[in-house]
Design a protein around this motif. Sequence first.
Motif, short mmCIF file in Angstrom:
data_model
loop_
_atom_site.label_atom_id
_atom_site.label_comp_id
_atom_site.label_asym_id
_atom_site.label_seq_id
_atom_site.Cartn_x
_atom_site.Cartn_y
_atom_site.Cartn_z
N TYR A 146 -5.28 -12.93 9.51
CA TYR A 146 -6.56 -13.52 9.90
C TYR A 146 -7.65 -12.86 9.07
CZ TYR A 146 -10.06 -15.38 13.16
OH TYR A 146 -11.12 -16.05 13.73
N LYS A 147 -8.33 -13.62 8.23
CA LYS A 147 -9.27 -13.07 7.26
C LYS A 147 -10.39 -12.25 7.90
CE LYS A 147 -12.00 -14.25 3.23
NZ LYS A 147 -12.33 -15.29 2.27
N SER A 148 -10.90 -12.71 9.03
CA SER A 148 -12.03 -11.99 9.65
C SER A 148 -11.61 -10.65 10.26
CB SER A 148 -12.72 -12.86 10.69
OG SER A 148 -11.88 -13.08 11.79
N SER A 149 -10.30 -10.36 10.32
CA SER A 149 -9.86 -9.06 10.84
C SER A 149 -9.83 -7.99 9.74
CB SER A 149 -8.50 -9.17 11.52
OG SER A 149 -7.45 -9.32 10.59
N ILE A 150 -10.09 -8.38 8.50
CA ILE A 150 -10.05 -7.44 7.38
C ILE A 150 -11.43 -6.86 7.13
CG2 ILE A 150 -9.53 -7.14 4.93
CD1 ILE A 150 -7.77 -9.70 5.22
N ASP A 151 -11.53 -5.55 7.23
CA ASP A 151 -12.78 -4.86 6.90
C ASP A 151 -12.44 -3.45 6.44
OD1 ASP A 151 -12.37 -3.27 9.23
OD2 ASP A 151 -13.60 -4.59 10.44
N ASP A 152 -13.46 -2.63 6.22
CA ASP A 152 -13.19 -1.29 5.69
C ASP A 152 -12.64 -0.32 6.73
OD1 ASP A 152 -15.57 -1.04 7.09
OD2 ASP A 152 -16.67 -0.11 5.45
N PHE A 153 -12.46 -0.76 7.97
CA PHE A 153 -11.78 0.05 8.97
C PHE A 153 -10.31 -0.36 9.09
CE2 PHE A 153 -10.24 0.75 13.30
CZ PHE A 153 -10.36 2.12 13.39
N THR A 154 -10.04 -1.67 9.10
CA THR A 154 -8.66 -2.14 9.30
C THR A 154 -7.82 -2.01 8.05
OG1 THR A 154 -9.27 -4.44 8.81
CG2 THR A 154 -9.33 -3.75 11.13
N PHE A 155 -8.46 -1.98 6.88
CA PHE A 155 -7.75 -1.78 5.61
C PHE A 155 -8.53 -0.74 4.82
CE2 PHE A 155 -6.93 -2.77 1.12
CZ PHE A 155 -5.56 -2.73 1.11
N ARG A 156 -7.97 0.45 4.70
CA ARG A 156 -8.68 1.55 4.03
C ARG A 156 -7.85 2.11 2.89
NH1 ARG A 156 -12.91 4.36 6.92
NH2 ARG A 156 -12.34 6.28 5.87
N VAL A 157 -8.54 2.41 1.80
CA VAL A 157 -7.96 3.14 0.69
C VAL A 157 -8.79 4.42 0.60
CG1 VAL A 157 -7.42 3.13 -1.77
CG2 VAL A 157 -7.30 0.99 -0.45
N GLU A 158 -8.13 5.57 0.86
CA GLU A 158 -8.85 6.83 1.01
C GLU A 158 -8.50 7.85 -0.07
OE1 GLU A 158 -7.65 8.21 4.85
OE2 GLU A 158 -8.96 6.80 5.90
N ASP A 159 -9.49 8.68 -0.38
CA ASP A 159 -9.25 9.80 -1.28
C ASP A 159 -8.59 10.94 -0.48
OD1 ASP A 159 -11.20 11.31 0.09
OD2 ASP A 159 -12.68 11.16 -1.51
N PRO A 160 -8.21 12.04 -1.13
CA PRO A 160 -7.52 13.12 -0.42
C PRO A 160 -8.32 13.73 0.74
CG PRO A 160 -7.20 13.37 -2.76
CD PRO A 160 -8.22 12.27 -2.58
N SER A 161 -9.64 13.57 0.75
CA SER A 161 -10.47 14.10 1.83
C SER A 161 -10.64 13.11 2.98
CB SER A 161 -11.85 14.48 1.30
OG SER A 161 -11.74 15.47 0.32
N GLY A 162 -10.04 11.91 2.85
CA GLY A 162 -10.17 10.90 3.89
C GLY A 162 -11.37 9.99 3.73
N ARG A 163 -12.10 10.13 2.62
CA ARG A 163 -13.25 9.25 2.37
C ARG A 163 -12.76 7.92 1.80
NH1 ARG A 163 -16.34 13.51 -1.28
NH2 ARG A 163 -14.27 13.32 -2.15
N PRO A 164 -13.31 6.80 2.31
CA PRO A 164 -12.87 5.50 1.78
C PRO A 164 -13.43 5.25 0.39
CG PRO A 164 -14.61 5.20 3.39
CD PRO A 164 -14.26 6.67 3.39
N TYR A 165 -12.63 4.60 -0.43
CA TYR A 165 -13.09 4.17 -1.75
C TYR A 165 -13.94 2.92 -1.61
CZ TYR A 165 -10.01 7.31 -4.26
OH TYR A 165 -9.40 8.42 -4.76
N GLU A 166 -14.91 2.79 -2.46
CA GLU A 166 -15.69 1.57 -2.54
C GLU A 166 -14.87 0.56 -3.33
OE1 GLU A 166 -19.89 0.10 -4.52
OE2 GLU A 166 -19.58 2.22 -4.14
N GLY A 167 -14.86 -0.69 -2.90
CA GLY A 167 -14.08 -1.69 -3.59
C GLY A 167 -14.27 -3.08 -3.01
N VAL A 168 -13.49 -3.99 -3.54
CA VAL A 168 -13.58 -5.41 -3.17
C VAL A 168 -12.24 -5.86 -2.62
CG1 VAL A 168 -14.02 -7.72 -4.05
CG2 VAL A 168 -15.31 -5.79 -4.97
N PHE A 169 -12.26 -6.52 -1.45
CA PHE A 169 -11.07 -7.10 -0.83
C PHE A 169 -10.95 -8.56 -1.23
CE2 PHE A 169 -12.74 -4.01 2.22
CZ PHE A 169 -11.63 -3.23 2.47
N THR A 170 -9.75 -9.01 -1.52
CA THR A 170 -9.49 -10.43 -1.79
C THR A 170 -8.22 -10.83 -1.05
OG1 THR A 170 -10.38 -10.13 -4.03
CG2 THR A 170 -9.18 -12.16 -3.60
#
Length: 120
Positions: free
Chosen positions: A44-68
């Motif tokens: 479901y597209k509206s369930s995708i956001d920077d909480f439900t899908f995260r790409v994190e650095d070693p410190s747990g900080r999310p990377y900035e990026g674009v979802f498709t």
Amino acid sequence: MPSTQKLYFTSSLSNEVSDHSPARNEQDVALNTPVIIHFAEPVYKSSIDDFTFRVEDPSGRPYEGVFTLSDDQKELRFDRVVANYPAGWDADAWITVKLRYLRDTRGDYMGSYSYKFHTR
């Protein structure tokens, strides 16, 4: 199982995730390589956001990026905006990909899933 325990799948894919790239524990992944997740059923597209899908650095900080999300809603792609980070700041690092609380197109929650890969 206590509700605070985190589940990490280490040896196989989950029922919802059929494949992903980069692979689990892959080494020497270029920083500009997209993260691509293939799902067994449409997401479901509206369930995708920077909480439900995260790409994190070693410190747990999310990377900035674009979802498709693909037209069939079974492939999720994340392209990091590496130009916004200082040169070499995350080279030679373990990157974590986390999926949680995503919903399929029937509205059912999908299981949690995470894995790591190593950049160069």
